[in-house]
Design a protein around this motif. Structure first.
Motif, PDB file in Angstrom:
ATOM      1  N   ASP A  39       0.902  -1.246  -0.028  1.00  0.00           N
ATOM      2  CA  ASP A  39      -0.203  -0.061  -0.020  1.00  0.00           C
ATOM      3  C   ASP A  39       0.928   1.385   0.127  1.00  0.00           C
ATOM      4  OD1 ASP A  39      -2.332  -1.622   0.186  1.00  0.00           O
ATOM      5  OD2 ASP A  39      -2.566  -1.590   2.278  1.00  0.00           O
ATOM      6  N   ARG A  40       0.409   2.316  -0.780  1.00  0.00           N
ATOM      7  CA  ARG A  40       1.372   3.578  -0.616  1.00  0.00           C
ATOM      8  C   ARG A  40       0.890   4.307   0.695  1.00  0.00           C
ATOM      9  NH1 ARG A  40       3.492   5.701  -4.866  1.00  0.00           N
ATOM     10  NH2 ARG A  40       2.926   7.781  -4.365  1.00  0.00           N
ATOM     11  N   ASP A  41      -0.253   4.107   1.090  1.00  0.00           N
ATOM     12  CA  ASP A  41      -0.522   4.854   2.545  1.00  0.00           C
ATOM     13  C   ASP A  41      -0.821   3.895   3.886  1.00  0.00           C
ATOM     14  OD1 ASP A  41      -0.781   7.372   1.202  1.00  0.00           O
ATOM     15  OD2 ASP A  41      -2.492   6.696   0.190  1.00  0.00           O
ATOM     16  N   GLY A  42      -0.694   4.299   4.986  1.00  0.00           N
ATOM     17  CA  GLY A  42      -0.743   3.774   5.965  1.00  0.00           C
ATOM     18  C   GLY A  42      -0.461   4.709   7.382  1.00  0.00           C
ATOM     19  N   GLY A 123       2.603   2.547   4.836  1.00  0.00           N
ATOM     20  CA  GLY A 123       2.843   2.385   3.375  1.00  0.00           C
ATOM     21  C   GLY A 123       4.210   2.545   2.848  1.00  0.00           C
TER      22      GLY A 123
END
Length: 308
Positions: A39-42, A123
């Protein structure tokens, strides 16, 4: 021993022009993530600082330095900064064995596996994952370090990054201590092994940890990897020089003198070997240098990933 100024000028010139101390384009160095479906975001940004990825290139460069140390050719090193980076970087990349690059990438994949098993929300954005500049600071070129750190911090802040998960002691120290001090950029920084929630039974198997200088002496994080291992059923058998009293692996000296680096690594290995147990490192520089000294050594990420 090489003239430290020659080494510093070459590394600083590489960092200034390519954001890499070795001049190898990041697109060639940082490829481990492409099959990980990240994932790119977190909640936090995973930032490798490219340290594990650089190790195979460090090994290749060090072998060349070893060939010419204490010879008449040593004085010509300073001219390396005049070689176009596309040529020098591509040349180093071609000389570096693919097996070493794959091995370095596996450590990062193991870390991802461990974080996922622990339920961590993170991410990864490869365009934000940059070298911290720490070697310039270590070698005393504060001006070049600050200039580079400002570029890295600007990218992170512009992307709205506040929390960072790091995977090596050098990047951790840079982001957690040096960036706030020298460029006024503060982030919430944690290593990947600090907040793990993993449990297992490994029969009390004994391990001996080599504490990197930054984790042991300066960040005082030596208890964290031990807790992570103990939660998985391991027993940690320490040597006298551990924690805040840890001894250097010799790795940071190899750019100035491979011979000196080897001597320091051999002395450290004698201490670690005294327990008779499997040695565990948690720093790519320590891992590589102690391995070259003949250590029976594995990375912490490997142990954790194989235990979950």
């Amino acid at each position: 021993m090489y003239n430290p100024r020659d080494i510093i000028e070459v590394l600083a010139d590489n960092v200034r022009k390519t954001m890499s101390p070795f001049g190898v384009p990041k697109g060639m160095v940082n490829t481990w993530w492409k099959d990980q479906k990240l994932d790119r975001d977190g909640d936090a940004l995973l930032m490798t600082g490219l340290m594990y990825q650089f190790v195979p290139y460090i090994e290749t460069a060090t072998k060349q330095l070893e060939r010419f140390e204490d010879t008449k050719w040593m004085s010509y090193l300073g001219y390396a900064r005049f070689v176009p980076k596309l040529i020098s970087g591509a040349g180093l990349a071609m000389l570096t064995p693919a097996a070493g690059k794959q091995k370095a990438g596996q450590y990062l994949k193991d870390i991802v596996k461990v974080l996922r098993k622990s339920g961590q929300s993170f991410g990864y954005r490869p365009e934000l994952d940059e070298y911290s500049g720490i070697l310039l600071y270590d070698l005393g070129d504060q001006e070049s370090f600050v200039r580079h750190a400002e570029r890295v911090a600007e990218k992170l802040l512009k992307a709205g990054v506040h929390k960072i998960i790091t995977i090596d002691p050098h990047t951790t120290y840079a982001l957690k201590v040096l960036y706030p001090k020298y460029v006024g950029a503060s982030f919430e920084v944690h290593t990947y092994f600090e907040n793990l929630t993993l449990h297992g039974e490994n029969g009390g198997k004994k391990l001996t940890l080599h504490d990197p200088c930054f984790y042991g002496r300066y960040l005082e994080l030596s208890d964290k990897p031990r807790k992570a291992l103990q939660d998985l059923g391991y027993e940690c058998v320490d040597v006298r020089e551990c924690g805040t009293y840890t001894s250097c692996c010799g790795g940071p000296a190899e750019s100035i003198s491979p011979k000196l680096s080897s001597q320091i690594g051999t002395r450290r290995l004698e201490s670690l070997d005294s327990t008779g147990e499997q040695v565990v490192a948690m720093c790519p520089i320590c891992l590589n240098n102690l391995e070259k000294s003949g250590a029976n050594i594995v990375d912490l990420s490997t142990v954790l990933a194989n235990s979950v």
